[in-house]
Design an enzyme around this catalytic site. Structure first.
Site, PDB file in Angstrom:
ATOM      1  CE  LYS A 126     120.120  15.101  -1.257  1.00 30.43           C
ATOM      2  NZ  LYS A 126     121.491  15.440  -1.569  1.00 30.43           N
TER       3      LYS A 126
ATOM      4  CD  GLU B 192     112.498  12.524   0.263  1.00 29.72           C
ATOM      5  OE1 GLU B 192     112.933  12.373   1.413  1.00 29.72           O
ATOM      6  OE2 GLU B 192     112.595  13.578  -0.379  1.00 29.72           O
TER       7      GLU B 192
ATOM      8  CD  GLU C 198     117.755  22.928  -0.414  1.00 27.74           C
ATOM      9  OE1 GLU C 198     116.997  22.188  -1.060  1.00 27.74           O
ATOM     10  OE2 GLU C 198     118.692  23.557  -0.931  1.00 27.74           O
TER      11      GLU C 198
ATOM     12  CD  GLU D 290     119.494  18.664  -0.269  1.00 26.38           C
ATOM     13  OE1 GLU D 290     120.491  17.941  -0.257  1.00 26.38           O
ATOM     14  OE2 GLU D 290     119.005  19.146  -1.300  1.00 26.38           O
TER      15      GLU D 290
ATOM     16  CG  ASN E 268     122.099  22.450   0.346  1.00 28.04           C
ATOM     17  OD1 ASN E 268     122.591  21.473  -0.183  1.00 28.04           O
ATOM     18  ND2 ASN E 268     120.861  22.844   0.091  1.00 28.04           N
TER      19      ASN E 268
ATOM     20  CG  PHE F  63     113.891  24.552 -20.897  1.00 32.30           C
ATOM     21  CD1 PHE F  63     114.041  25.825 -20.396  1.00 32.30           C
ATOM     22  CD2 PHE F  63     112.609  24.057 -21.090  1.00 32.30           C
ATOM     23  CE1 PHE F  63     112.931  26.584 -20.075  1.00 32.30           C
ATOM     24  CE2 PHE F  63     111.495  24.806 -20.775  1.00 32.30           C
ATOM     25  CZ  PHE F  63     111.655  26.082 -20.262  1.00 32.30           C
TER      26      PHE F  63
END
Length: 669
Positions: A116, A200, A275, A292, A294, A352
Site C-alpha cells: 500500500k 492517512e 478502489e 489501493e 486489488n 454481529f
C-alpha cells in the site's frame, strides 16, 4: 486454450470459477483441507487433491503443495480466486517457473500494487488522486502519534499488506493511536506476514467506490464501470451495487481513465480493481482519491457482470491464455442495476458476533434469469456442512438485477425472505432491513451507514402496518391448517364453502380481530371493518416456509411453532403471532414471560475464539471503557472493555485458552 485448470481456493469462489471453466470445456481440479473434504467445490471438480490440515497456513497457503497438485494432475493453469495466495507475487513467480499459467496479473504488477505504501507513490506518479498521508516506514507508536498529529484527526491506520477489512483502525485522537497502533501491527503480521503500517487522512462522509479494470497481454486496458461498496461493517463490505447512485457519467469517465492510467503504469493485465474513497461532501465530482489496487478478482465482481453482460472469470482465463480482448471501451455498456448482499455467519442481534456450527438447514432462493429481473446465488456450502472458525464467515452471495435500482432492491427483499438458513447465526434479517431502509433507497450512503443508522445495534426491521395485517392473515391461515391436521380434516381451505371462523391475532404489539372464510381455493380474511384480504397458499404443518399470494402480491414467510403461537419471519424481522378464539383472547394478556438470569457481573465472551490477553487481575479496580481482554476470532482482534466501574473478583480463563460463546472470562464483585 487451456485443457485443465486448478483452482487454488475453496468455497463459493472455487465453485464460481469451476462453473465458467466447465462451460468453456476446461477440466477442473480442486484442492482442499481436511475441514473441506466433502465441501461442494470438492464434489463439483473433476479431480480433487488434499493439501493438509484445516488451518490455512497448513493447507491453502502452502504454495508448494498447490504446485505439486497441479503437476500431479496435469493442470496447465491455476486460478487463485481471491484471498489466500491470489496477491502473492512469489506464488505468481513460482507458477511461471513451473511452466504453469497464472490466471491473474504479472508478478511485477502484484508486487507494485500489493504494498500500500509503494502503490500510493506509483499512483501519484501516474497522475492518480491520492489521499493525504504518510507513506514511509513508521518506527514506533510515538512516531505514529507524531505523524497522526501532523496529518490531523481523524486518521486511518492500515496494515501495509492488508485487505478484507483486517489490520485497520480509525483513530479520532492520540489516545486511539496509542491504544490501537500495536494491534494493527499484530493483525498485519498474523494475517499477511507483514507488520508495516501506514497512516492517512480519514475522508469525511466517505463513500467507497471502486473501478473494475480489465486488460490483456497486448496492451489493451478497459474500465467496466464502478461499484458502490460503501455499506461496510468494521471495514468489511456487506452490500455492493453497480452502478453507484452517486457517480455521474463525468465522474465515471474521470475515475475510469485514472484507473486505466494506473494499470498501464504497472503493465497490468487480467481483471483488477482500483478502489477509491470519495467525499460525499464534494458536489463537484472531483473529490475522489486512490485507496489501493486489488490485483485479483473481487468478491463483488458479480454485480459488474450483471450490468455489463461479461463473464469476468472467462475473460481472465482468455487473457491468461494470451488472447486479445474482444471488445473496446466503446463496446462497454451498463444496463440496469445490480445489488449483491453478503450472507455472513454472524448474529446481528448480538452485536454481529461470529457464529460457527453446522448448517442444519440451507435452502437458498431459486435462481431466476428473466427480462424483468434476475436472482443469482454464488455459494460453496451445502445443508449439513459446517461453518468453521478456520475460514472467512461468508456463507453465500445473493445477487439481484433489475432495470431499476428500486427493482433490484425489491428483488433482494423477496429473495432474502425465501432464503432458509438454520444452525448458525446469520445476517439475513439485517440485509433485508438495509434493503428496505429509507436512506438506502435514497442512495444517501457513506461508509458510516451501519454505525449511524444502527447505533444501538440491530433489533429487527420495523414492520409497516400493512405488513402486520398481512402477517395476521398468514397467522390465521397457519393456525387453521394446524387445526385441520389435528382434526384430520384435509382440504378445508381449498374450496370449502362452509369454512367460517373468527380469531383474535396478537402480533407486533397490535391486536387484530379477524374473520375468515374459505372460498374457491382462497381464504378471505377480514380485519375489523376493512376490505377482506384474499390469501392463496397452502401450508403443511412442519414446513418452515410458506409462500402465499395476498391480493395477488407474493409474500414468503418463514414459519416456526412456539410455545404460545407462531414465529413468522418476513421482511427482516421475526414476529410472534398468538392466535386465539375471541373468548380466550383476554386471558392471553396475563401470560407470564420468563425473566432471563442477570449476567451483568460477568465479562462474557461475545464469540468463540482464543483469549490472547488479559489486561486485569483479581482485585483490580476498572473504569467504564477500560480494556479488559482481547479475544481473537476469524483472524481479528476484539478488545473487550468494561461497561461500568467495578472491581475484578476472579478470572476464570487465562491467555491461550479457547473460549466458547458466553464463556465467563471475568467475574466482578
Amino acid at each position: 486454450m487451456f485443457k485443465k485448470i486448478l483452482i487454488a481456493n475453496r468455497g463459493e469462489i472455487a465453485c464460481r470459477v469451476m462453473r465458467t471453466a466447465k462451460r468453456m470445456g476446461i477440466a477442473t481440479v480442486a484442492v482442499y483441507s481436511d475441514a473441506d473434504a466433502r465441501s461442494p467445490h470438492v464434489l463439483m471438480a473433476d479431480e480433487a487433491v488434499r493439501l493438509g490440515p484445516a488451518p490455512a497456513s497448513e493447507s491453502y497457503l502452502k504454495a508448494e503443495l498447490i504446485l505439486l497438485a497441479a503437476r500431479e494432475t496435469g493442470a496447465d493453469c491455476i486460478h487463485p480466486g481471491y484471498g489466500f495466495l491470489s496477491e502473492r507475487e512469489s506464488f505468481a513467480c513460482a507458477c511461471a517457473e513451473a511452466g504453469i499459467a497464472f490466471v491473474g496479473p504479472p508478478p511485477n504488477a502484484i508486487a507494485a500494487m500489493g504494498d500500500k505504501i509503494e502503490s500510493k507513490k506509483l499512483a501519484k506518479a501516474a497522475g492518480v488522486n491520492v489521499v493525504p498521508g504518510f507513506v514511509g516506514e513508521i518506527e514506533s507508536t510515538d512516531h505514529a502519534v507524531e505523524i497522526a498529529n501532523g496529518i490531523g484527526y481523524p486518521v486511518m491506520m492500515k496494515a501495509s499488506a492488508g485487505g478484507g477489512g483486517k489490520g485497520m483502525r480509525l483513530a479520532y485522537s492520540e489516545k486511539d493511536v496509542r491504544e490501537n497502533f500495536e494491534s494493527v501491527k499484530r493483525e498485519g503480521l498474523a494475517s499477511f506476514g507483514d507488520d508495516r503500517v501506514f497512516i492517512e487522512k480519514f475522508i469525511e462522509q466517505p463513500r467507497h467506490i471502486e473501478i473494475q479494470v480489465l486488460g490483456d497481454q497486448h496492451g489493451n486496458i478497459l474500465y467496466l464501470g464502478e461499484r458502490e461498496c460503501s455499506i461496510q461493517r468494521r471495514h468489511q463490505k456487506v452490500v455492493e451495487e453497480a452502478p453507484s447512485p452517486f457517480v455521474t457519467p463525468a465522474m465515471r469517465k474521470a475515475m475510469g481513465e485514472q484507473a486505466v492510467a494506473l494499470a498501464r503504469a504497472v503493465g497490468y493485465y487480467s481483471a483488477g480493481t482500483v478502489e477509491l474513497i470519495v467525499s460525499g461532501a464534494d458536489k463537484t465530482g472531483e473529490g475522489f482519491y486512490f485507496l489501493e489496487m486489488n490485483t485479483r478478482l473481487q468478491v463483488e465482481h458479480p454485480v459488474t457482470e450483471m450490468i455489463t453482460g461479461l463473464d469476468l472469470v472467462e475473460q481472465m482465463i482468455r487473457v491468461a491464455a494470451g488472447e486479445k480482448l474482444a471488445m473496446t471501451q466503446d463496446d462497454v455498456t451498463l444496463t440496469g442495476w445490480a445489488i449483491e448482499n453478503r450472507v455472513y455467519a454472524e448474529d446481528p442481534y448480538r452485536g454481529f458476533l461470529p457464529s460457527t456450527g453446522r448448517l442444519t438447514r440451507y435452502r437458498p432462493p431459486a435462481e431466476a434469469h428473466e427480462a424483468e429481473g434476475c436472482t443469482r446465488v454464488d455459494d460453496g456450502v451445502a445443508e449439513g456442512g459446517e461453518v468453521s472458525m478456520f475460514y472467512d464467515p461468508m456463507i453465500a452471495k445473493l445477487i439481484t438485477w433489475a432495470p431499476t435500482r428500486e427493482g433490484a432492491a425489491d428483488r433482494q427483499v423477496a429473495a432474502l425472505d425465501r432464503f432458509e438458513l438454520e444452525g448458525v447465526g446469520n445476517n439475513l434479517d439485517f440485509l433485508s432491513a438495509i434493503m428496505q431502509h429509507g436512506r438506502f433507497r435514497a442512495g444517501a450512503l457513506t461508509t458510516g451507514f451501519i454505525a449511524e443508522e444502527y447505533p444501538e445495534g440491530f433489533h429487527g426491521a420495523p414492520a409497516s402496518p400493512e405488513l402486520l395485517r398481512k402477517l395476521a392473515a398468514v397467522a390465521v391461515l397457519v393456525d387453521l391448517e394446524q387445526a385441520a391436521r389435528a382434526s384430520e380434516i384435509s382440504g378445508q381451505l381449498n374450496g370449502s364453502p362452509t369454512l367460517s371462523t373468527e380469531r383474535v391475532v396478537l402480533i407486533g404489539g397490535e391486536r387484530f380481530d379477524v374473520s375468515a372464510e374459505g372460498h374457491d381455493g382462497e381464504l378471505l380474511v377480514r380485519i375489523g371493518d376493512e376490505a377482506p384480504l384474499a390469501v392463496v397458499g397452502r401450508w403443511r404443518p412442519g414446513e418452515s416456509m410458506l409462500a402465499v399470494r395476498i391480493d395477488d402480491v407474493p409474500l414468503a414467510v418463514k414459519v416456526a411453532r412456539t410455545r404460545s403461537g407462531w414465529r413468522l419471519t418476513s421482511h427482516g424481522a421475526a414476529h410472534i403471532a398468538k392466535v386465539y378464539s375471541p373468548r380466550v383472547a383476554e386471558l392471553a394478556r396475563h401470560m407470564i414471560e420468563k425473566v432471563p438470569p442477570d449476567m451483568s457481573r460477568f465479562l462474557l465472551a461475545p464469540m468463540p475464539g482464543l483469549l490472547t490477553r488479559l489486561h486485569v487481575a483479581p482485585g483490580d479496580r476498572v473504569e467504564a471503557g477500560q480494556p479488559l481482554a482481547v479475544v481473537e476470532a476469524m483472524k481479528m482482534e476484539n478488545i473487550l472493555r468494561a461497561e461500568k466501574a467495578a472491581t475484578v473478583k476472579a478470572a476464570h480463563f487465562a491467555p491461550g485458552d479457547s473460549l466458547a460463546v458466553d464463556a465467563a472470562i471475568l467475574e466482578f464483585e
